[in-house]
Design a protein around this motif. Structure first.
Motif, PDB file in Angstrom:
ATOM      1  N   ILE A   1      51.105  15.846  32.755  1.00  9.97           N
ATOM      2  CA  ILE A   1      51.678  16.650  31.688  1.00  9.97           C
ATOM      3  C   ILE A   1      53.199  16.619  31.776  1.00  9.97           C
ATOM      4  N   ARG A   2      53.742  16.750  32.996  1.00 12.18           N
ATOM      5  CA  ARG A   2      55.191  16.705  33.189  1.00 12.18           C
ATOM      6  C   ARG A   2      55.774  15.416  32.634  1.00 12.18           C
ATOM      7  N   ASP A   3      55.126  14.287  32.912  1.00 16.06           N
ATOM      8  CA  ASP A   3      55.628  12.999  32.435  1.00 16.06           C
ATOM      9  C   ASP A   3      55.633  12.939  30.911  1.00 16.06           C
ATOM     10  N   GLN A   4      54.598  13.495  30.280  1.00 16.24           N
ATOM     11  CA  GLN A   4      54.544  13.489  28.816  1.00 16.24           C
ATOM     12  C   GLN A   4      55.633  14.379  28.215  1.00 16.24           C
ATOM     13  N   VAL A   5      55.836  15.550  28.814  1.00 16.92           N
ATOM     14  CA  VAL A   5      56.868  16.459  28.307  1.00 16.92           C
ATOM     15  C   VAL A   5      58.250  15.840  28.507  1.00 16.92           C
ATOM     16  N   ALA A   6      58.494  15.248  29.683  1.00 12.19           N
ATOM     17  CA  ALA A   6      59.792  14.632  29.952  1.00 12.19           C
ATOM     18  C   ALA A   6      60.075  13.505  28.964  1.00 12.19           C
ATOM     19  N   ALA A   7      59.054  12.707  28.650  1.00 13.32           N
ATOM     20  CA  ALA A   7      59.236  11.642  27.672  1.00 13.32           C
ATOM     21  C   ALA A   7      59.546  12.214  26.296  1.00 13.32           C
ATOM     22  N   ALA A   8      58.918  13.339  25.960  1.00  8.41           N
ATOM     23  CA  ALA A   8      59.134  13.944  24.645  1.00  8.41           C
ATOM     24  C   ALA A   8      60.544  14.491  24.502  1.00  8.41           C
ATOM     25  N   VAL A   9      61.081  15.106  25.568  1.00  7.55           N
ATOM     26  CA  VAL A   9      62.401  15.744  25.469  1.00  7.55           C
ATOM     27  C   VAL A   9      63.526  14.817  25.893  1.00  7.55           C
ATOM     28  N   GLY A  10      63.197  13.660  26.485  1.00  5.33           N
ATOM     29  CA  GLY A  10      64.220  12.686  26.852  1.00  5.33           C
ATOM     30  C   GLY A  10      65.069  13.102  28.037  1.00  5.33           C
ATOM     31  N   GLN A  11      64.468  13.838  28.978  1.00  5.71           N
ATOM     32  CA  GLN A  11      65.209  14.299  30.154  1.00  5.71           C
ATOM     33  C   GLN A  11      64.239  14.421  31.323  1.00  5.71           C
ATOM     34  N   PRO A  12      64.662  14.064  32.541  1.00  4.10           N
ATOM     35  CA  PRO A  12      63.789  14.303  33.691  1.00  4.10           C
ATOM     36  C   PRO A  12      63.568  15.791  33.914  1.00  4.10           C
ATOM     37  N   LEU A  13      62.417  16.133  34.448  1.00  8.57           N
ATOM     38  CA  LEU A  13      62.048  17.517  34.731  1.00  8.57           C
ATOM     39  C   LEU A  13      61.424  17.540  36.119  1.00  8.57           C
ATOM     40  N   ASN A  14      61.908  18.432  36.990  1.00 13.27           N
ATOM     41  CA  ASN A  14      61.413  18.393  38.370  1.00 13.27           C
ATOM     42  C   ASN A  14      60.725  19.675  38.815  1.00 13.27           C
ATOM     43  N   GLY A  15      60.498  20.611  37.897  1.00 14.13           N
ATOM     44  CA  GLY A  15      59.801  21.835  38.256  1.00 14.13           C
ATOM     45  C   GLY A  15      59.078  22.429  37.067  1.00 14.13           C
ATOM     46  N   CYS A  16      58.042  23.204  37.368  1.00 14.71           N
ATOM     47  CA  CYS A  16      57.268  23.854  36.302  1.00 14.71           C
ATOM     48  C   CYS A  16      56.816  25.223  36.768  1.00 14.71           C
ATOM     49  N   LEU A  17      57.172  26.240  36.005  1.00 13.10           N
ATOM     50  CA  LEU A  17      56.694  27.598  36.240  1.00 13.10           C
ATOM     51  C   LEU A  17      55.508  27.857  35.323  1.00 13.10           C
ATOM     52  N   LEU A  18      54.372  28.186  35.919  1.00 12.23           N
ATOM     53  CA  LEU A  18      53.175  28.507  35.152  1.00 12.23           C
ATOM     54  C   LEU A  18      52.995  30.017  35.132  1.00 12.23           C
ATOM     55  N   ASN A  19      52.788  30.569  33.956  1.00 12.26           N
ATOM     56  CA  ASN A  19      52.515  31.996  33.775  1.00 12.26           C
ATOM     57  C   ASN A  19      51.171  32.144  33.078  1.00 12.26           C
ATOM     58  N   TYR A  20      50.294  32.932  33.678  1.00 15.71           N
ATOM     59  CA  TYR A  20      48.964  33.149  33.115  1.00 15.71           C
ATOM     60  C   TYR A  20      48.868  34.590  32.632  1.00 15.71           C
ATOM     61  N   TYR A  21      48.770  34.749  31.317  1.00 19.59           N
ATOM     62  CA  TYR A  21      48.642  36.054  30.677  1.00 19.59           C
ATOM     63  C   TYR A  21      47.147  36.290  30.422  1.00 19.59           C
ATOM     64  N   ARG A  22      46.552  37.137  31.245  1.00 23.74           N
ATOM     65  CA  ARG A  22      45.092  37.276  31.205  1.00 23.74           C
ATOM     66  C   ARG A  22      44.604  38.027  29.977  1.00 23.74           C
ATOM     67  N   ASP A  23      45.437  38.934  29.477  1.00 21.81           N
ATOM     68  CA  ASP A  23      45.091  39.707  28.272  1.00 21.81           C
ATOM     69  C   ASP A  23      46.385  40.229  27.669  1.00 21.81           C
ATOM     70  N   GLY A  24      46.266  41.090  26.666  1.00 22.52           N
ATOM     71  CA  GLY A  24      47.446  41.575  25.964  1.00 22.52           C
ATOM     72  C   GLY A  24      48.339  42.473  26.789  1.00 22.52           C
ATOM     73  N   GLN A  25      47.849  42.987  27.911  1.00 28.71           N
ATOM     74  CA  GLN A  25      48.670  43.843  28.762  1.00 28.71           C
ATOM     75  C   GLN A  25      49.510  43.048  29.757  1.00 28.71           C
ATOM     76  N   ASP A  26      49.212  41.778  29.917  1.00 24.13           N
ATOM     77  CA  ASP A  26      50.098  40.913  30.698  1.00 24.13           C
ATOM     78  C   ASP A  26      51.279  40.517  29.829  1.00 24.13           C
ATOM     79  N   SER A  27      52.471  40.453  30.416  1.00 20.59           N
ATOM     80  CA  SER A  27      53.676  40.315  29.607  1.00 20.59           C
ATOM     81  C   SER A  27      54.797  39.693  30.428  1.00 20.59           C
ATOM     82  N   MET A  28      55.910  39.418  29.727  1.00 19.56           N
ATOM     83  CA  MET A  28      57.155  38.954  30.341  1.00 19.56           C
ATOM     84  C   MET A  28      58.290  39.714  29.676  1.00 19.56           C
ATOM     85  N   GLY A  29      59.097  40.416  30.485  1.00 21.58           N
ATOM     86  CA  GLY A  29      60.173  41.219  29.931  1.00 21.58           C
ATOM     87  C   GLY A  29      61.347  40.378  29.451  1.00 21.58           C
TER      88      GLY A  29
END
Length: 200
Positions: free
Chosen positions: A88-116
Motif C-alpha cells: 500500500i505504501r508503494d502505491q500511495v508513494a507512486a500516487a503522490v510522487g514522493q517517498p514515504l517512510n512511515g505510516c500511522l494507523l488509527n482504528y476508530y471502532r465506533d462513533g465514540q472513537d475520535s481524534m481531537g
C-alpha cells in the motif's frame, strides 16, 4: 501532479486534494479485513492536567527502521512493514510522487472513537510536510479550521477507499479533527503516510 489535477479543494493557505474513489470497493474491502487482522494495535495513554487518559482509538506506527516519530508527547519506534503495508505504501508513494517512510494507523471502532484538533506539524516532518490519508471502512466527517480559530471552516466526508492528500503550507495554517458522533457508523481504519525527515 496530474493525478490530482481534477480533485483540488479550495482553501486559502492550503494545498489539499481528495480522491473519493482512489481504490475500488473490492480492493478496499480486502485491505480493511487484512489490516484489522494483521496490525499490532495499542491504545497509548496521554497525560492531561496531570492524569493519564487512554486515547479514544487504537493506533499503530509502522515504518522504515529510522522513522522514529514523536506525537502526543511520546516517541514511537516503528514496527517493521508488513508485506501488505509495504504494498500500500508503494502505491500511495507512486500516487503522490514522493517517498514515504512511515505510516500511522488509527482504528476508530465506533462513533465514540475520535481524534481531537491538531496539525501534523512535528519538526520531524519538515516545514511543508505531505500527509497522505487513506480511508477504509465507515465514512467519517473530517473537519478543518484555521489555527487560532474555533469555527469549523470546512468539512469533508472521507469514504471507503478515498485518499486525501495535504501538503504545502496546510499544516502551518490549518488544524483538523475527526469528532465524536452519535450517528451510527461502521468501524473506520485510517492510514496516514508521511516522510520522517529528521527522526525523533
Amino acid at each position: 501532479m496530474s493525478l490530482f489535477a481534477e480533485a483540488p479543494l479550495s482553501l486559502p493557505d492550503a494545498d489539499l486534494c481528495l480522491l473519493p474513489a482512489w481504490q475500488s470497493a473490492d480492493v478496499a474491502d480486502t485491505w480493511l479485513a487484512q489490516l484489522l487482522e494483521q496490525t499490532l494495535w495499542e491504545q497509548p495513554q496521554v497525560r492531561l492536567y496531570g492524569r493519564l487518559h487512554p486515547v479514544p482509538r487504537l493506533v499503530a506506527w509502522y515504518g522504515d527502521p529510522e522513522a522514529r516519530y514523536r506525537y502526543s508527547g511520546l516517541v514511537h519506534q516503528p514496527l517493521p512493514w508488513t508485506p501488505l503495508l509495504q504494498q500500500i505504501r508503494d502505491q500511495v508513494a507512486a500516487a503522490v510522487g514522493q517517498p514515504l517512510n512511515g505510516c500511522l494507523l488509527n482504528y476508530y471502532r465506533d462513533g465514540q472513537d475520535s481524534m481531537g484538533w491538531h496539525s501534523d506539524d512535528e519538526t520531524e516532518l519538515g516545514p511543508e510536510p505531505l500527509i497522505a490519508s487513506l480511508n477504509l471502512g465507515g465514512t467519517r466527517r473530517f473537519d478543518l479550521r484555521r489555527k487560532g480559530q474555533t469555527r469549523i471552516a470546512h468539512s469533508l466526508s472521507l469514504a471507503h477507499g478515498s485518499l486525501l492528500v495535504m501538503r504545502g503550507p496546510t499544516q502551518h495554517y490549518w488544524q483538523h479533527q475527526v469528532a465524536k458522533t452519535r450517528s451510527q457508523c461502521a468501524p473506520r481504519l485510517n492510514l496516514t503516510f508521511r516522510l520522517i525527515r529528521s527522526p525523533a
